[in-house]
Design an enzyme around this catalytic site. Structure first.
Site, short mmCIF file in Angstrom:
data_model
loop_
_atom_site.label_atom_id
_atom_site.label_comp_id
_atom_site.label_asym_id
_atom_site.label_seq_id
_atom_site.Cartn_x
_atom_site.Cartn_y
_atom_site.Cartn_z
N LYS A 58 3.69 -2.73 -1.45
CA LYS A 58 4.13 -2.86 -0.06
C LYS A 58 3.85 -1.53 0.63
O LYS A 58 4.67 -0.61 0.61
CB LYS A 58 5.62 -3.22 -0.04
CG LYS A 58 6.04 -4.00 1.19
CD LYS A 58 7.40 -4.63 0.99
CE LYS A 58 8.07 -4.94 2.32
NZ LYS A 58 7.36 -5.88 3.17
N1 PMP Z 1 4.26 -11.28 2.15
C1 PMP Z 1 4.27 -10.22 2.98
C2 PMP Z 1 2.99 -9.77 3.57
C3 PMP Z 1 5.47 -9.57 3.27
O1 PMP Z 1 5.50 -8.52 4.09
C4 PMP Z 1 6.67 -10.04 2.71
C5 PMP Z 1 7.97 -9.37 3.04
N2 PMP Z 1 8.22 -8.30 2.15
C6 PMP Z 1 6.61 -11.15 1.85
C7 PMP Z 1 5.39 -11.74 1.59
C8 PMP Z 1 7.86 -11.68 1.20
O2 PMP Z 1 8.31 -10.75 0.26
P1 PMP Z 1 9.85 -10.67 -0.16
O3 PMP Z 1 10.27 -12.04 -0.47
O4 PMP Z 1 9.83 -9.79 -1.35
O5 PMP Z 1 10.59 -10.11 1.00
#
Ligand code: PMP
Length: 297
Positions: free
Chosen positions: A153
């Site tokens: 991320k």
């Molecule tokens: N894809 C992207 C591009 C994101 O930014 C997020 C948010 N973090 C997610 C998927 C979902 O991830 P999570 O369930 O870990 O929040």
């Protein structure tokens, strides 16, 4: 507003007022998007304020820093503890938590020399749950996994998300969905996607997506509820033909999708598997037993 004069944050080894914290304008992170972050939520549960999946989020943050070659050695346990302290100092229960690791001043295109952890939070209850979103297929593809560590991320990746999200809004849609470099459906700008077809759920496999913690929770729920689910590539055309669909992410939780490119999904949301998963997810974050609740109802 994300903070006021009383808001306390964790910043590089100490708790300080958000209003007093400063970031160096010569930071490599500002110039090149070379920072890593998380989006986490805490909930007021019967067992007190609880950070949902803190370990998974902080393990992913550490992974993001590691693959980006940022020097960083704070443990998941320590970051979890610091986060509970931030919540307590601000009297937050339902909150959105944003830890960010950014780097020192450095204009060269080399790995980070020094990194700083900041943990900010603001009060937040979910506002998307009632809204069914109208999506459009973005003209922007997701970052190519040959060019980025897309399972990390990283701040810079979100320039792509901004382009896609804004394009969708400018065209009168609520949100975008992005395709991978091969033209298959990948994910939303900040959420993973599931579709339902003939009683089976499908979600794109890992490889071209950020493997979401909510996505993993949905797979866990499917397992618990015995819902058929497959990690499988599908096209936008196949998605437009789906019976139902939803987005999932920490911030969004489980959000019903109404249509893709104006093709409305056939099933009423309340009749879909996603609707049950939405309830189950709510129970999980609040540390309630979903199946037990259903039996009692
Ligand atoms: N894809 C992207 C591009 C994101 O930014 C997020 C948010 N973090 C997610 C998927 C979902 O991830 P999570 O369930 O870990 O929040």
């Amino acid at each position: 507003m994300y903070y006021n004069n009383d808001t306390v944050i964790y910043f590089n080894g100490e708790f300080v007022k958000a209003a007093d914290a400063k970031m160096d304008l010569y930071s490599q992170s500002l110039h090149y998007g070379y920072a890593v972050f998380e989006g986490i939520k805490s909930y007021e549960t019967a067992n007190g304020t609880r950070i949902f999946k803190a370990k998974e989020h902080y393990d992913r943050l550490r992974h993001s820093a590691q693959v980006m070659q940022m020097p960083f050695d704070i443990s998941t346990e320590e970051m979890t503890k610091l986060t509970y302290e931030v919540l307590e100092k601000n009297n937050f229960t339902n909150a959105y938590i944003r830890p960010v690791i950014f780097c020192s001043p450095n204009m060269s295109l080399s790995k980070g020399r020094e990194s700083y952890l900041t943990i900010v939070a603001w009060e937040w209850t979910n506002g998307y749950l009632a809204n069914k979103m109208r999506l459009m297929t973005s003209s922007f593809a997701r970052p190519n996994p040959g060019a980025f560590h897309i399972d990390a991320k990283v701040s810079g990746h979100y320039v792509n998300s901004i382009l896609a999200c804004q394009e969708a809004k400018d065209k009168g849609f609520d949100e975008a969905i992005l395709l991978d470099a091969n033209g298959f459906v990948a994910e939303g700008p900040g959420a993973n996607v599931f579709i339902e077809k003939n009683g089976v759920l499908y979600t794109p496999p890992k490889g071209n997506i950020l493997p979401g913690i909510t996505r993993a929770t949905v797979l866990e729920i499917c397992d618990e509820l015995n819902f058929a689910v497959q990690e499988k590539l599908f096209t936008a055309e196949e998605m437009r033909e789906a019976d139902a669909a939803f987005y999932c992410g920490t911030a969004a939780e489980i959000v019903a999708l109404e249509s893709l490119d104006n093709s409305v999904f056939k099933k009423d949301w309340e009749e879909s598997l996603g609707y049950i998963i939405q309830q189950a997810y709510q129970h999980k974050v609040l540390e309630k037993d979903f199946r037990l609740q259903q039996q009692l109802a």
